[in-house]
Scaffold this active site. Sequence first.
Site, PDB file in Angstrom:
ATOM      1  N   SER A  11       0.806  -1.230   0.000  1.00  0.00           N
ATOM      2  CA  SER A  11       0.000   0.000   0.000  1.00  0.00           C
ATOM      3  C   SER A  11       0.837   1.278   0.000  1.00  0.00           C
ATOM      4  CB  SER A  11      -0.939   0.008   1.203  1.00  0.00           C
ATOM      5  OG  SER A  11      -0.216  -0.139   2.409  1.00  0.00           O
TER       6      SER A  11
ATOM      7  N   ASP B 228      -3.473   8.032   8.100  1.00  0.00           N
ATOM      8  CA  ASP B 228      -4.577   7.234   8.644  1.00  0.00           C
ATOM      9  C   ASP B 228      -4.144   6.297   9.766  1.00  0.00           C
ATOM     10  OD1 ASP B 228      -3.109   5.401   7.245  1.00  0.00           O
ATOM     11  OD2 ASP B 228      -4.649   4.918   5.774  1.00  0.00           O
TER      12      ASP B 228
ATOM     13  N   HIS C  75      -0.433   4.748   7.143  1.00  0.00           N
ATOM     14  CA  HIS C  75       0.239   5.340   5.997  1.00  0.00           C
ATOM     15  C   HIS C  75       0.516   6.814   6.258  1.00  0.00           C
ATOM     16  CE1 HIS C  75      -2.491   2.059   4.672  1.00  0.00           C
ATOM     17  NE2 HIS C  75      -1.382   1.643   4.088  1.00  0.00           N
TER      18      HIS C  75
END
Length: 398
Positions: free
Chosen positions: A52, A351, A354
Site C-alpha cells: 500500500s 490514517d 500510511h
Amino acid sequence: MAMAMAMASPASGFRLRLRLRPHLLLLAICLASLNVMLVAGCYSAIFSFGDSLADTGNRLHSHRFDPVGRFPYGETFFHHPTGRYSDGRVMLDFIAQAIGLPMVQPYLAGTHDGEDFRYGANFAVGGATALDNEFFRSKGMEVSWTNDSLSVQLEWFKHLLPSLCATNCSDLMSESLFSVGEIGGNDYNHAFFQGRGVDEIKTFVPGVVSAIGSAIEELIKLGARTMIVPGNFPIGCVAVYLTMFQSDRREDYESGTGCIEWLNQFSMYHNRHLLDELTQLRRRYPQATIIYANYYEAAMAIFRSPQEYGFGKFPLAACCGGGGPYNYNHSTKCGKDAGVCSSPSSQISWDGIHLTEAAYRVIARGLLGPYTIPSLSRSCPTIKWNVLDSDDEYSAQS
C-alpha cells in the site's frame, strides 16, 4: 573525356556537397535531439512492485468497496480518491515526477495491451506480502488479506512484458527503473496484528528477505539493470503500533521521538538482513545497479525534528482517525466514520498506518539526496530536485 570528367569533378562534387548538407544537418539535429532526450530522461519507464505504500489504485480496482476508494483519501492533491493510501500522492509519484515521467499507472486499471503502460506499470497492491499466503497458513494464521503477493506481481509483469517489447526486450529492461518495494512490512503487520510475538516474527525475516532477493534476481535475469529496493519504515513510530503496544514503561520509548524502541529495533533487524542480501546480489550481478532506499532513516529524520520539516507539535498522531492519544482507533476507519484534521500537510501520519502526501514528499526528497545507497542522484544526474516543490506539472494527472 577523362580531362572533361576531371574538370567537371570539382563542380559536381561541390554540387553534391550542397545537396548532402541539408540531409547531414537534419541527421545531426535528430541525433542531437535523441542524445538530449536520453540524457534528460535517465529512464524510459518505471515498473513498481510492493504494497500500500506504493499502490496507486490496484487494490481499489480489485476491491471496489475498500475504504481507500472513499473521501477523504485523495483530498489534498487529486480532490477525489484514486486508490492511493494517502491524502494525495505517494512516494512513487514524486520519484516519477523528479525523473520526468508521468505517474505510474496501476496494472489492474489498464487494458494490458501495452498502450496504457508505455511509461511503466505499477503492480503494488495494498495489503500485499513478500511471502505467499501458504506460508502464513502453515503458521496457523488467519489469512484474510489479498493474495497478490510479490511473486504474483512478478507474474503480472512477465505477462505484460511481451505487449511492451515483442521479441527483444533488452532495451526496455535496461532503460527502465524497477522499484522492488517497499514490501515485507505486511508480512510482519499481519503477524503482529494477530498477536504473534516479536521473537516468532523475527523468524519470518530470512524468508521475507529471500523472497525479495529472488524477485530482484529474476528481474536481473530478464534484463533489468537499475533497481531501487526500499527497506522498512520505523514501525515504532506508526500510530497503529503506538496504540496497540501502548506502555506505562518509559524505557519502552525513544526519548527523542516518543517512538516504541523495540519495534524500531525490529525494523532495523529486517533492514540489516535486506542490506546483506543486496550486498550478495551486487557481487553476483555486477552489471546491475541495485540501490538501497533507506526509508527508515529518511523517516526518522522527520520524527526527530518534525518542526524543521514543517510538521506540527504532535507528529505521531494520525490526521484521519478515531481519537485516542495517537488519533487511531481500530474500530473507526479512515474512509468510513473517522474524522479528519484540518491541515494534513502539518501531519506525518495520514490514517495511522500510511503517511500524508507532505511526509512522502519530504522522504522522496531525502531519497534523491542522502538516503539511497548508491546515490540515486549519481545513477540519474539529471533528476529534477526542484519539481518536488511544484504541483503545476502534475495538476491534471490522476
